[in-house]
Design a protein around this motif. Structure first.
Motif, PDB file in Angstrom:
ATOM      1  N   ALA A 148       0.847  -1.185   0.000  1.00 56.78           N
ATOM      2  CA  ALA A 148       0.000   0.000   0.000  1.00 56.78           C
ATOM      3  C   ALA A 148       0.888   1.242   0.000  1.00 56.78           C
ATOM      4  N   ILE A 149       0.603   2.160  -0.914  1.00 59.15           N
ATOM      5  CA  ILE A 149       1.299   3.451  -0.943  1.00 59.15           C
ATOM      6  C   ILE A 149       0.318   4.515  -0.487  1.00 59.15           C
ATOM      7  N   MET A 150       0.677   5.216   0.581  1.00 55.87           N
ATOM      8  CA  MET A 150      -0.172   6.255   1.139  1.00 55.87           C
ATOM      9  C   MET A 150       0.596   7.565   1.170  1.00 55.87           C
ATOM     10  N   GLY A 151      -0.123   8.649   0.989  1.00 52.26           N
ATOM     11  CA  GLY A 151       0.533   9.950   1.018  1.00 52.26           C
ATOM     12  C   GLY A 151      -0.462  11.055   0.722  1.00 52.26           C
ATOM     13  N   PRO A 152      -0.071  12.284   0.971  1.00 49.48           N
ATOM     14  CA  PRO A 152      -0.981  13.415   0.751  1.00 49.48           C
ATOM     15  C   PRO A 152      -1.182  13.701  -0.726  1.00 49.48           C
ATOM     16  N   ASN A 153      -2.186  14.522  -1.028  1.00 47.23           N
ATOM     17  CA  ASN A 153      -2.412  14.970  -2.398  1.00 47.23           C
ATOM     18  C   ASN A 153      -1.162  15.667  -2.929  1.00 47.23           C
ATOM     19  N   GLY A 154      -0.858  15.417  -4.202  1.00 45.71           N
ATOM     20  CA  GLY A 154       0.265  16.101  -4.821  1.00 45.71           C
ATOM     21  C   GLY A 154       1.620  15.514  -4.520  1.00 45.71           C
ATOM     22  N   SER A 155       1.647  14.362  -3.867  1.00 48.27           N
ATOM     23  CA  SER A 155       2.936  13.761  -3.495  1.00 48.27           C
ATOM     24  C   SER A 155       3.550  12.952  -4.633  1.00 48.27           C
ATOM     25  N   GLY A 156       2.743  12.622  -5.667  1.00 50.84           N
ATOM     26  CA  GLY A 156       3.270  11.889  -6.811  1.00 50.84           C
ATOM     27  C   GLY A 156       2.821  10.449  -6.908  1.00 50.84           C
ATOM     28  N   LYS A 157       1.854  10.046  -6.097  1.00 53.96           N
ATOM     29  CA  LYS A 157       1.417   8.642  -6.090  1.00 53.96           C
ATOM     30  C   LYS A 157       0.842   8.224  -7.442  1.00 53.96           C
ATOM     31  N   SER A 158      -0.087   9.012  -7.958  1.00 50.14           N
ATOM     32  CA  SER A 158      -0.693   8.675  -9.247  1.00 50.14           C
ATOM     33  C   SER A 158       0.319   8.808 -10.377  1.00 50.14           C
ATOM     34  N   THR A 159       1.229   9.758 -10.267  1.00 51.78           N
ATOM     35  CA  THR A 159       2.284   9.889 -11.269  1.00 51.78           C
ATOM     36  C   THR A 159       3.093   8.606 -11.348  1.00 51.78           C
ATOM     37  N   LEU A 160       3.377   8.007 -10.206  1.00 56.57           N
ATOM     38  CA  LEU A 160       4.104   6.741 -10.188  1.00 56.57           C
ATOM     39  C   LEU A 160       3.343   5.680 -10.964  1.00 56.57           C
ATOM     40  N   ALA A 161       2.037   5.582 -10.725  1.00 57.82           N
ATOM     41  CA  ALA A 161       1.220   4.574 -11.416  1.00 57.82           C
ATOM     42  C   ALA A 161       1.249   4.793 -12.922  1.00 57.82           C
ATOM     43  N   TYR A 162       1.051   6.036 -13.342  1.00 56.16           N
ATOM     44  CA  TYR A 162       0.990   6.336 -14.774  1.00 56.16           C
ATOM     45  C   TYR A 162       2.358   6.214 -15.436  1.00 56.16           C
ATOM     46  N   ALA A 163       3.400   6.546 -14.716  1.00 51.95           N
ATOM     47  CA  ALA A 163       4.749   6.416 -15.277  1.00 51.95           C
ATOM     48  C   ALA A 163       5.078   4.952 -15.546  1.00 51.95           C
ATOM     49  N   ILE A 164       4.696   4.075 -14.625  1.00 51.86           N
ATOM     50  CA  ILE A 164       4.937   2.638 -14.818  1.00 51.86           C
ATOM     51  C   ILE A 164       4.127   2.115 -16.006  1.00 51.86           C
ATOM     52  N   ALA A 165       2.878   2.615 -16.123  1.00 50.56           N
ATOM     53  CA  ALA A 165       1.997   2.134 -17.190  1.00 50.56           C
ATOM     54  C   ALA A 165       2.364   2.697 -18.557  1.00 50.56           C
ATOM     55  N   GLY A 166       3.069   3.848 -18.578  1.00 54.48           N
ATOM     56  CA  GLY A 166       3.509   4.406 -19.858  1.00 54.48           C
ATOM     57  C   GLY A 166       2.693   5.576 -20.362  1.00 54.48           C
ATOM     58  N   HIS A 167       2.067   6.339 -19.480  1.00 58.29           N
ATOM     59  CA  HIS A 167       1.288   7.512 -19.901  1.00 58.29           C
ATOM     60  C   HIS A 167       2.228   8.516 -20.567  1.00 58.29           C
ATOM     61  N   PRO A 168       1.866   8.998 -21.771  1.00 58.97           N
ATOM     62  CA  PRO A 168       2.770   9.892 -22.514  1.00 58.97           C
ATOM     63  C   PRO A 168       2.959  11.261 -21.874  1.00 58.97           C
ATOM     64  N   LYS A 169       2.108  11.620 -20.930  1.00 55.70           N
ATOM     65  CA  LYS A 169       2.222  12.928 -20.273  1.00 55.70           C
ATOM     66  C   LYS A 169       3.489  13.027 -19.436  1.00 55.70           C
ATOM     67  N   TYR A 170       3.984  11.884 -18.976  1.00 54.07           N
ATOM     68  CA  TYR A 170       5.111  11.878 -18.046  1.00 54.07           C
ATOM     69  C   TYR A 170       6.387  11.423 -18.745  1.00 54.07           C
ATOM     70  N   GLU A 171       7.429  12.187 -18.564  1.00 53.77           N
ATOM     71  CA  GLU A 171       8.726  11.852 -19.158  1.00 53.77           C
ATOM     72  C   GLU A 171       9.623  11.225 -18.097  1.00 53.77           C
ATOM     73  N   ILE A 172      10.094  10.035 -18.377  1.00 54.10           N
ATOM     74  CA  ILE A 172      11.020   9.371 -17.463  1.00 54.10           C
ATOM     75  C   ILE A 172      12.401   9.977 -17.672  1.00 54.10           C
ATOM     76  N   THR A 173      12.978  10.513 -16.617  1.00 52.12           N
ATOM     77  CA  THR A 173      14.279  11.186 -16.726  1.00 52.12           C
ATOM     78  C   THR A 173      15.397  10.405 -16.052  1.00 52.12           C
TER      79      THR A 173
END
Length: 255
Positions: free
Chosen positions: A37-62
């Motif tokens: 379980a990943i818990m954290g406040p709004n804006g901490s990047g939790k959903s970004t992590l999910a989308y980055a793993i899945a390959g959402h084009p909005k996020y650039e892996i650096t």
């Protein structure tokens, strides 16, 4: 026994002011049979992590790697990641007018399995999965998520999970927008799938209420774009009592 390894993952998103780093060195390993379980406040990047793993084009892996059984999924297209065994249940499932749930599910299963499931077996499989999730059979002929309530959309996300049978399931705030009954049904669906095979679950949530139904093996506090604390299920109880202030302050100091 599959393993998802996230190593020093960095990701940015483009804003009007330029690139903004969201993930700042995420390290996490999820093995088959484990629920994290990943818990954290709004804006901490939790959903970004999910989308980055899945390959959402909005996020650039650096920087960093995401390995599934030793293969770097960041080098795969989105559909290749799904066929490799990754699944993302979205926080806000999208509507797809004109595409029936029945056609969508069979097309998705065909793509993931590499061949079309035999029709008679498939109909029985879908009906059983829908019954388990208390989904009316009439929904099979409706357009994907069109006009569905929040709870209905989340049930259909878990329906996809049960039919596509991934190696690693990422559940992005699957509990948001659910009433008590829908939360129970959705949680039972996740537990049922997890018990049926060796699957790793990465569960992203703000609240502990879903963790009363899906017991995590590990709880991670996410703040400032990284994991700042890890522990057992008792860590969720601490967060419920004391909130995230202790951890968000530490994350800010480390930035």
């Amino acid at each position: 026994m599959s393993t998802l390894e996230i190593k020093d993952l960095h990701a940015s998103v483009t804003t009007d002011a330029g690139a903004k780093e969201i993930l700042r060195g995420v390290d996490l390993t999820v093995r088959a049979g484990e629920t994290h379980a990943i818990m954290g406040p709004n804006g901490s990047g939790k959903s970004t992590l999910a989308y980055a793993i899945a390959g959402h084009p909005k996020y650039e892996i650096t920087g960093g790697e995401v390995l599934l059984d030793g293969e770097n999924v960041l080098e795969m297209t989105v559909d290749e990641r799904a066929r490799a065994g990754l699944f993302l249940a979205m926080q806000y499932p999208v509507e797809v007018p004109g595409v029936s749930m029945a056609n969508f599910l069979r097309s998705a299963a065909t793509a993931v399995r590499g061949e079309a499931p035999k029709l008679r077996t498939w109909v029985k499989e879908v009906k059983g999965a829908m019954d388990d999730l208390e989904i009316d059979q009439a929904f099979a002929e409706r357009s994907v998520n069109e006009g569905f309530s929040g709870g209905e959309k989340k049930r259909h996300e878990v329906l996809q999970l049960s039919l596509l049978k991934p190696k690693v399931a990422i559940l992005d705030e699957t509990d948001s927008g659910l009433d008590v009954d829908a939360l129970r049904v959705v949680s039972e669906g996740v537990n049922r799938y997890k018990a049926a095979g060796d699957v790793g679950v990465l569960l992203i949530t703000h609240y502990t209420r879903i963790l009363k139904h899906i017991t995590p093996d590990y709880v991670h506090v996410f703040a400032g774009g990284r994991v700042v604390e890890s522990g057992g299920a008792e860590l969720a109880d601490e967060l419920e009592t004391n909130g995230y202030v202790k951890f968000t302050g530490a994350a800010a100091a480390a930035s």
